[in-house]
Design an enzyme around this catalytic site. Structure first.
Site, short mmCIF file in Angstrom:
data_model
loop_
_atom_site.label_atom_id
_atom_site.label_comp_id
_atom_site.label_asym_id
_atom_site.label_seq_id
_atom_site.Cartn_x
_atom_site.Cartn_y
_atom_site.Cartn_z
N HIS A 41 0.88 -1.18 0.00
CA HIS A 41 0.00 0.00 0.00
C HIS A 41 0.91 1.22 0.00
O HIS A 41 1.08 1.91 1.01
CB HIS A 41 -0.92 -0.01 1.22
CG HIS A 41 -1.87 -1.17 1.26
ND1 HIS A 41 -1.47 -2.43 1.65
CD2 HIS A 41 -3.18 -1.26 0.96
CE1 HIS A 41 -2.52 -3.25 1.60
NE2 HIS A 41 -3.57 -2.57 1.18
N ASP A 170 0.76 -2.08 4.84
CA ASP A 170 0.37 -0.87 5.56
C ASP A 170 -0.95 -0.35 5.01
O ASP A 170 -0.99 0.68 4.33
CB ASP A 170 1.51 0.17 5.40
CG ASP A 170 1.17 1.51 6.02
OD1 ASP A 170 0.30 1.55 6.90
OD2 ASP A 170 1.78 2.51 5.61
#
Length: 286
Positions: A41, A170
């Site tokens: 991410h 994340d």
């Protein structure tokens, strides 16, 4: 929780996450053999701390703003140097009033710390963010930007051909069920690549959800799970980001000792209200 990162770049949670990331990359560099970092991410890679979004929250001032020029003992300073050097490299002349103006996201930190033989896969689903990431890394043959759902990358891109490396997960926590997706995604990834290092970020906001998340990880059957919990204030009456955590799978043998030096120093600088503390716990051993 909406974790659109332009509002939160450089806050206390970023500091802790990026310190852990930098120590993991530095460990991987101890061997000559190439490694790959997969950031599921990735965001836009570089953030403007003078932007409207950053000004609206001012969160970076309670994070990297407190750390960048803080006096540190020699051991802590040495361990933080790789991370802080990357931040300083983006701010050669400082920002307004000599302060910070830019902050690196995790893919840029990873890229700056890599060697010529190492590779980065930066995965980002949001079309506009992926486009900015492609501009940031244009012409960089060591970095591949992939516009894709990060959860899918855990299946499609593992194991990497290098057979060494790190997966940073994340998620933005913009939707319900992210804790469940973290556990499911890790189980899928670990089956495909059990020897990889995984670093999972999570917010400490809904305490019951965090407890359930840790319990699910303990019951997952995945070995070598180190949980890092960093809280800057006691539980709030209204839900807010009271802290953040990182779960590291297959942590280097050096990591726990390094963090026992670094985390107390960071906590003294970043704590907002007591009682609040940090801790490390093995959710699963060998």
């Amino acid at each position: 929780m909406n974790y659109r990162h332009a509002y939160h770049a450089g806050n206390f949670a970023d500091v802790v996450k990026h310190v852990v990331l930098s120590r993991l990359v530095e460990y991987l560099k101890q061997k000559d053999k190439a490694f790959r970092i997969i950031d599921t991410h990735a965001g836009i890679g570089r953030y403007d701390l003078s932007s409207t979004e950053a000004h609206k929250t001012g969160e970076w001032q309670g994070g990297i703003g407190r750390l960048i020029d803080a006096p540190l003992d020699a051991k802590t300073a040495a361990l933080l140097a790789p991370y802080l050097d990357v931040v300083r490299s983006l701010n050669p002349e400082g920002g307004p009033d000599g302060g910070l103006k830019k902050y690196p996201g995790s893919p840029l930190i990873a890229r700056q710390l890599m060697r010529k033989q190492d590779r980065l896969s930066a995965v980002e689903l949001h079309q506009d963010d992926a486009a900015k990431l492609k501009v940031l890394f244009a012409g960089d043959f060591q970095t591949r930007v992939i516009e894709l759902d990060g959860w899918l990358a855990l299946g499609a891109h593992l194991p990497p051909k290098e057979k060494r490396g790190l997966v940073l997960i994340d998620p933005p926590f913009e939707e319900q069920g992210e804790f469940g997706r973290l556990v499911d995604g890790l189980q899928k990834a670990h089956k495909r690549w059990p020897g990889g290092i995984y670093a999972l970020w999570y917010p400490v906001k809904d305490r019951k959800a965090v407890i359930a998340f840790r319990k699910a990880l303990k019951q997952s059957g995945i070995p070598k799970l180190l949980d890092i919990d960093f809280e800057i204030k006691p539980p709030s009456a209204e839900p807010s980001l009271d802290g953040s955590g990182m779960v590291v799978v297959n942590p280097p043998f050096t990591l726990e000792g390094e963090l026992r030096i670094v985390l107390p120093a960071l906590h003294r600088l970043l704590v907002v209200e007591k009682p609040a503390d940090w801790r490390m716990e093995w959710l699963a051993g060998e």
